[in-house]
Design an enzyme around this catalytic site. Sequence first.
Site, PDB file in Angstrom:
ATOM      1  N   TYR A 186      -0.678  -9.685   0.313  1.00  0.00           N
ATOM      2  CA  TYR A 186       0.465  -9.242   1.215  1.00  0.00           C
ATOM      3  C   TYR A 186       0.387  -9.999   2.563  1.00  0.00           C
ATOM      4  CZ  TYR A 186      -3.536  -6.263   2.832  1.00  0.00           C
ATOM      5  OH  TYR A 186      -4.736  -5.687   3.284  1.00  0.00           O
ATOM      6  N   HIS A 200     -10.712  -2.633  -1.346  1.00  0.00           N
ATOM      7  CA  HIS A 200     -11.528  -2.299  -0.455  1.00  0.00           C
ATOM      8  C   HIS A 200     -12.452  -1.334  -1.057  1.00  0.00           C
ATOM      9  CE1 HIS A 200      -9.150  -3.380   3.224  1.00  0.00           C
ATOM     10  NE2 HIS A 200      -8.283  -3.072   2.215  1.00  0.00           N
ATOM     11  N   TYR A 207       0.651  -1.140  -0.125  1.00  0.00           N
ATOM     12  CA  TYR A 207       0.314  -0.223  -0.007  1.00  0.00           C
ATOM     13  C   TYR A 207       0.829   1.318  -0.052  1.00  0.00           C
ATOM     14  CZ  TYR A 207      -4.291  -2.693   1.105  1.00  0.00           C
ATOM     15  OH  TYR A 207      -5.366  -3.409   1.115  1.00  0.00           O
ATOM     16  N   HIS A 209      -7.250  -8.276  -2.972  1.00  0.00           N
ATOM     17  CA  HIS A 209      -8.614  -7.807  -2.645  1.00  0.00           C
ATOM     18  C   HIS A 209      -8.595  -6.216  -2.891  1.00  0.00           C
ATOM     19  CE1 HIS A 209      -6.355  -7.202   1.150  1.00  0.00           C
ATOM     20  NE2 HIS A 209      -7.140  -6.118   1.451  1.00  0.00           N
ATOM     21  N   ARG A 242      -2.954 -11.878   3.006  1.00  0.00           N
ATOM     22  CA  ARG A 242      -4.393 -11.545   2.751  1.00  0.00           C
ATOM     23  C   ARG A 242      -4.570 -12.145   0.991  1.00  0.00           C
ATOM     24  NH1 ARG A 242      -7.902  -8.219   4.100  1.00  0.00           N
ATOM     25  NH2 ARG A 242      -9.315  -9.852   3.550  1.00  0.00           N
TER      26      ARG A 242
HETATM   27 FE   LIG Z   1      -6.321  -4.366   2.587  1.00  0.00          FE
END
Ligand SMILES: [Fe+2]
Lengths: 213, 240
Positions: free
Chosen positions: B146, B161, B107, B159, B156
């Site tokens: 990640y 959000h 991110y 995905h 995870r």
């Molecule tokens: Fe996330």
Amino acid sequence: MTDATTSRASNATPELAPSEATMERLVASAHQTAGPYWHLVDFPEWADTTRHFADNLPEGGQRITVTGVVRDGTGAPVTDALVEIWHADPAGRYPDGNGDPTAFQGYGRCATDKEGRFRFVTLKPGPVPVGPHAGANAMQAPHMAVALFARGLLQHLSTRLYFEGEALNETDPVLRAVPEARRGTMIAKPAGNGAWTLDLRLQGEGETVWMAV
Amino acid sequence: MSEVVHGYRRPDPATQPPLNSPAYGSTAARHPKQPLLELPHTPTETSSPLFTAARYPELADLTVLENGAGQAMGERIIVGGRLTDEDGRPVRHAMVEVWQANAAGRYNHEGDTHDAPLDPNFLGRGRVFTDENGFYRYVTIRPGAYPWRNHHNAWRPNHIHYSLFGSGFAQRMITQMYFPGDPLLPLDPIFNTVSDEAARNRLVSTFDLELTQPERALGYRFDIVLRGREATPMEDDHHD
Ligand SMILES: [Fe+2]
């Protein structure tokens, strides 16, 4: 979804009037946590709902600040939360959905800081009708909806913020539904000069009254 | 007065994640222990802020920065779908916000310390509005998986959000869109907090050839459903 609509419609027998049975029934999508990186959609100016109004605030508008600290079950500050407020204008009105997009609206978003603190600048809301199912004179005390999203919250938490000293607090149907001993977790205290404070506790001692909205 | 909304239907708990989920460690100190108070819906819950592209500009192509300097790295994809309520009513002109990791699973956020490269051409946030029929669409990069330290070797699944507003604040929702066939889905405590299998699988997008553009990008479809209205009380039909 479009396909489902079509096939449901063609399966319906024509002599049946539209009813619950022939209406498309979907199931609301599941919530998921906002996670720790939601700040990618944080815009700090959104914490000030008056930002579009410079010197021409809506009539009767009293500028206030609302601050508080969010804490978890261990008492530690929650430093990655997304706090949102939603409230009526000073006359107790909400936009009607077809409304003027330039009119005041009491929507704010604020990230908690390293101390777990949020801070909104907004206008104090007026009393709001209880709703179409109650009498026209039934009023709710001035309040804000508060929504809290964070890592570890699989759905957001919801509560309301009321203002200490409002006469309507005594008759507000939501406040009255809360056991008296816990009402204080929803009532902001004045700190002078239009400043109001209310801390939010996710869990444990002094846990905020959270609501299934 | 047919547009007066009295409230919204309450969800079947199996179709929503619980607040306390031991497999997802962060819920331990963050879920309320007192029972939630059921809030009757009033105008506060049945009204919603009004967002317009004039004040909240669209960012429908996440693969190029506003200054157009360069292209984001990774597999370009087109994501689209329909936002409706449980009765299939389109949610029109609704603001849809998205955020995500880059193709490497990182991110663009100071809190993300995963040792994967940042992409100077990818911020990982977007904003679009639904049209008259509730459709939305944006172009992005397929996000990478990640690691997240919830348990040993926790990753995870891919995905994106999503943050959504309906016509009532009671419809407010943040969720995540997943990708079909991801081997991490059965292992993910967040995805699996939704106990109803069908509800869980509705969070998984589907490959969509109609959204796919020749010589440009694969398309993924993700429909989102907000809570439906409670049946309007019959007294509306009575006239004294
Ligand atoms: Fe996330």
